[in-house]
Scaffold this active site. Structure first.
Site, PDB file in Angstrom:
ATOM      1  N   HIS A  72       0.672  -1.300   0.224  1.00 27.55           N
ATOM      2  CA  HIS A  72       0.290  -0.194  -0.164  1.00 27.55           C
ATOM      3  C   HIS A  72       0.903   0.882  -0.373  1.00 27.55           C
ATOM      4  O   HIS A  72       1.576   1.281   0.785  1.00 27.55           O
ATOM      5  CB  HIS A  72      -1.004   0.028   1.274  1.00 27.55           C
ATOM      6  CG  HIS A  72      -2.093  -0.228   0.880  1.00 27.55           C
ATOM      7  ND1 HIS A  72      -2.849  -0.441   1.490  1.00 27.55           N
ATOM      8  CD2 HIS A  72      -2.324  -2.189   0.197  1.00 27.55           C
ATOM      9  CE1 HIS A  72      -4.220  -1.266   1.315  1.00 27.55           C
ATOM     10  NE2 HIS A  72      -3.837  -2.013   0.075  1.00 27.55           N
ATOM     11  N   TYR A 201      -9.437   6.099   7.558  1.00 24.79           N
ATOM     12  CA  TYR A 201      -9.368   6.064   8.455  1.00 24.79           C
ATOM     13  C   TYR A 201      -9.969   7.534   9.100  1.00 24.79           C
ATOM     14  O   TYR A 201     -10.402   8.743   8.238  1.00 24.79           O
ATOM     15  CB  TYR A 201      -8.043   6.350   9.231  1.00 24.79           C
ATOM     16  CG  TYR A 201      -6.797   5.596   9.350  1.00 24.79           C
ATOM     17  CD1 TYR A 201      -6.375   4.835   8.622  1.00 24.79           C
ATOM     18  CD2 TYR A 201      -6.475   5.197  11.041  1.00 24.79           C
ATOM     19  CE1 TYR A 201      -5.284   3.866   8.555  1.00 24.79           C
ATOM     20  CE2 TYR A 201      -6.040   4.064  10.723  1.00 24.79           C
ATOM     21  CZ  TYR A 201      -5.120   3.688   9.564  1.00 24.79           C
ATOM     22  OH  TYR A 201      -3.742   2.427  10.000  1.00 24.79           O
ATOM     23  N   PRO A 293      -4.709   0.615  18.998  1.00 25.89           N
ATOM     24  CA  PRO A 293      -4.003  -0.272  17.334  1.00 25.89           C
ATOM     25  C   PRO A 293      -4.067   0.906  16.740  1.00 25.89           C
ATOM     26  O   PRO A 293      -4.047   0.806  15.113  1.00 25.89           O
ATOM     27  CB  PRO A 293      -5.264  -1.171  16.554  1.00 25.89           C
ATOM     28  CG  PRO A 293      -6.446  -0.729  18.051  1.00 25.89           C
ATOM     29  CD  PRO A 293      -5.879   0.003  19.479  1.00 25.89           C
ATOM     30  N   LYS A 297       0.665   0.540  15.274  1.00 29.40           N
ATOM     31  CA  LYS A 297       2.418  -0.348  15.801  1.00 29.40           C
ATOM     32  C   LYS A 297       2.850  -1.399  16.276  1.00 29.40           C
ATOM     33  O   LYS A 297       3.536  -1.817  16.282  1.00 29.40           O
ATOM     34  CB  LYS A 297       2.383   1.332  16.514  1.00 29.40           C
ATOM     35  CG  LYS A 297       2.892   1.983  15.552  1.00 29.40           C
ATOM     36  CD  LYS A 297       3.722   2.586  14.326  1.00 29.40           C
ATOM     37  CE  LYS A 297       3.778   3.657  13.502  1.00 29.40           C
ATOM     38  NZ  LYS A 297       3.429   2.749  12.116  1.00 29.40           N
ATOM     39  N   TYR A 385       3.790   6.434  10.121  1.00 30.11           N
ATOM     40  CA  TYR A 385       3.768   5.372  10.170  1.00 30.11           C
ATOM     41  C   TYR A 385       3.634   4.380   9.085  1.00 30.11           C
ATOM     42  O   TYR A 385       3.509   3.480   9.416  1.00 30.11           O
ATOM     43  CB  TYR A 385       1.932   5.839   8.610  1.00 30.11           C
ATOM     44  CG  TYR A 385       1.605   4.937   8.506  1.00 30.11           C
ATOM     45  CD1 TYR A 385      -0.292   4.882   9.346  1.00 30.11           C
ATOM     46  CD2 TYR A 385       1.042   4.085   7.768  1.00 30.11           C
ATOM     47  CE1 TYR A 385      -1.125   4.422   9.311  1.00 30.11           C
ATOM     48  CE2 TYR A 385      -0.334   3.056   7.442  1.00 30.11           C
ATOM     49  CZ  TYR A 385      -1.339   3.066   8.312  1.00 30.11           C
ATOM     50  OH  TYR A 385      -2.615   2.149   7.824  1.00 30.11           O
TER      51      TYR A 385
END
Ligand code: RFL
Ligand code: PHB
Length: 390
Positions: A72, A201, A293, A297, A385
């Site tokens: 991704h 998100y 979550p 990580k 990220y």
């Protein structure tokens, strides 16, 4: 029985450590309280940083990951009825993440371990580390009503948040930092194509939502829910209605629904143990720290801990040097705290808290608007990220 390292816990941390040690010619026995099938039935994380992929390659357990994992290059932040792509690849100078389930990582590591003929003892109850403050530690456990003892040089506590390793450390030797969030995540797995080819998100006045996936035909979706909600309160229909209400209209309309085959509620917490080494006992992964979550990580921190710990142990056996194991706790904690900070920040920005209110909602939306409009802010998000360097 005698071995060089006893590893307590056959999750990703313990299995990865076992594999790194085996490849360096160091003997280890893994003990787990539950069965192999039980471990493979757990559904957890799904996003791997490049550092973790590199560790799995070094562990010679990355063949299927490269065949079936989904690279991704970005993800979406949705809020205020819109969504914005964070271009991870561009913002980080070519980095990306891999979507591949923790269950599959565990299966691959178990297969590599079995192929190498290394020993794992499942269904081992009452596992206890002993004498780790001296030179001759040992671990006891019970199996089929018989108590066993394994003598060793080192013990690795990779037994997760509820394991016995951390609990064996005297209270005066350990400091614990904890933050509990006032909500949970209700997650489902369904055999439906993901609503988008990248993760979404979503911040919404009704609460957070996340659209993730395990493959191009299997979706993993979450909604923020009250901590006292029960899974039985959430029919599939109620779940699909709720997640669609929290997404921008074009995603809600495009979402394919279907029966879920897994549904569970997980609490959210931040937790860190200092230090991560007590004489000849090392804590790694969830045994030492937990993150909510939201930043994806938890699993990735397990891999960086094992990077530092395996380097230290290999240096000890190869070079007779304790430099690596002496530095383990400080090296691991420096990276852990940065991920704890990032996960806390993402959680705070994306969720509805009891005191968020209309003011807090606008502040969150302003922060998100700034984040997606500023290259500097988007870069900081992307850099964290995809994972900070080891
Ligand atoms: P694990 O995977 O918990 O493995 C620990 C192993 O130790 C065994 N064990 C014992 N063995 C012997 N004696 C004892 N007394 C023992 N007590 C426990 C257990 O049976 C188990 O096999 O820890 P590890 O290896 O450190 O790996 C860490 C990751 O599993 C964890 O960070 C992530 O899965 C966290 N996490 C998530 N992370 C994400 O990045 N994204 C997610 O969506 C996500 N979802 C989750 C999660 C963790 C969850 N937990 C721990 C309840 C969802 C859940 C439900
Ligand atoms: C998942 O796919 O389970 C997942 C993905 C990203 C997260 C958390 C969980 O931040």
């Amino acid at each position: 029985m005698r071995t060089q390292v006893v590893i307590i816990g056959s999750g990703p941390s313990g299995l990865l450590l076992g594999q790194m040690l085996h490849l360096a010619g160091i003997d280890a026995v893994i003990l787990d309280r539950v069965s192999k099938d039980y471990i493979l039935g757990r559904v957890r994380a799904g996003v791997l940083e490049e550092g973790m992929v590199a560790m799995l390659e070094r562990a010679k357990a990355a063949t299927r990951l490269h065949q079936e994992g989904l690279p991704h290059d970005g993800f979406s932040l949705a809020f205020d009825g819109r969504d914005h792509r964070i271009d991870l690849h561009h913002l980080t100078g070519g980095k990306r993440v891999m979507v591949y389930g923790q269950t599959e990582v565990t299966r691959d590591l178990m297969e590599a371990r079995e192929a190498a003929g290394c020993q794992t003892i499942y269904d081992a109850t009452n596992v206890q580390p002993h004498d780790f403050d001296g030179q001759t530690p040992y671990v006891t456990y019970e199996k089929d009503g018989v108590t066993h003892r394994i003598d060793c040089d080192f013990i690795a506590g990779c037994d997760g948040f509820h394991g016995s390793s951390r609990k064996a450390v005297p209270q005066a030797a350990i400091k614990e930092f904890e933050k509990i969030y006032p909500f949970g995540w209700l997650g489902i797995l369904a055999e439906v194509p993901p609503v988008s080819h990248e993760l979404i998100y979503a911040n919404h006045p009704r609460g957070f939502a996340l659209c993730s996936m395990r493959s191009t035909t299997r979706s993993r979706y979450y909604v923020q829910c009250p901590l006292d909600d029960k899974v039985e309160d959430w029919s599939d229909d109620r779940f699909w209605d709720e997640i669609r209400r929290r997404l921008p209209a074009h995603h809600a309309e495009a979402m394919v629904t279907g029966p879920s085959f897994e549904k569970s509620i997980a609490p959210l917490r931040s937790f860190v143990t200092e230090p991560m080494r007590f004489g000849r006992l090392f804590l790694a992964g969830d045994a030492a720290h937990i993150v909510p979550p939201t930043g994806a990580k938890g699993l990735n921190l397990a891999a960086s801990d094992i990077f530092y710990l395996s380097e230290g142990l290999i240096e000890f056996y190869k070079d007779k040097s304790t430099a690596g194991i002496d530095a383990y706790s400080a090296r691991a904690l420096s990276r852990v705290w940065k991920a704890v900070r990032f996960s806390w920040w993402m959680t705070t920005m994306m969720h509805r808290f009891p005191d968020t209110g209309d003011f807090g909602q606008r502040i969150q939306e302003a922060e998100l608007d700034y984040l997606v409009g500023s290259v500097a802010a988007s870069t900081a998000l992307a850099e964290n990220y995809v994972g900070l360097p080891y």
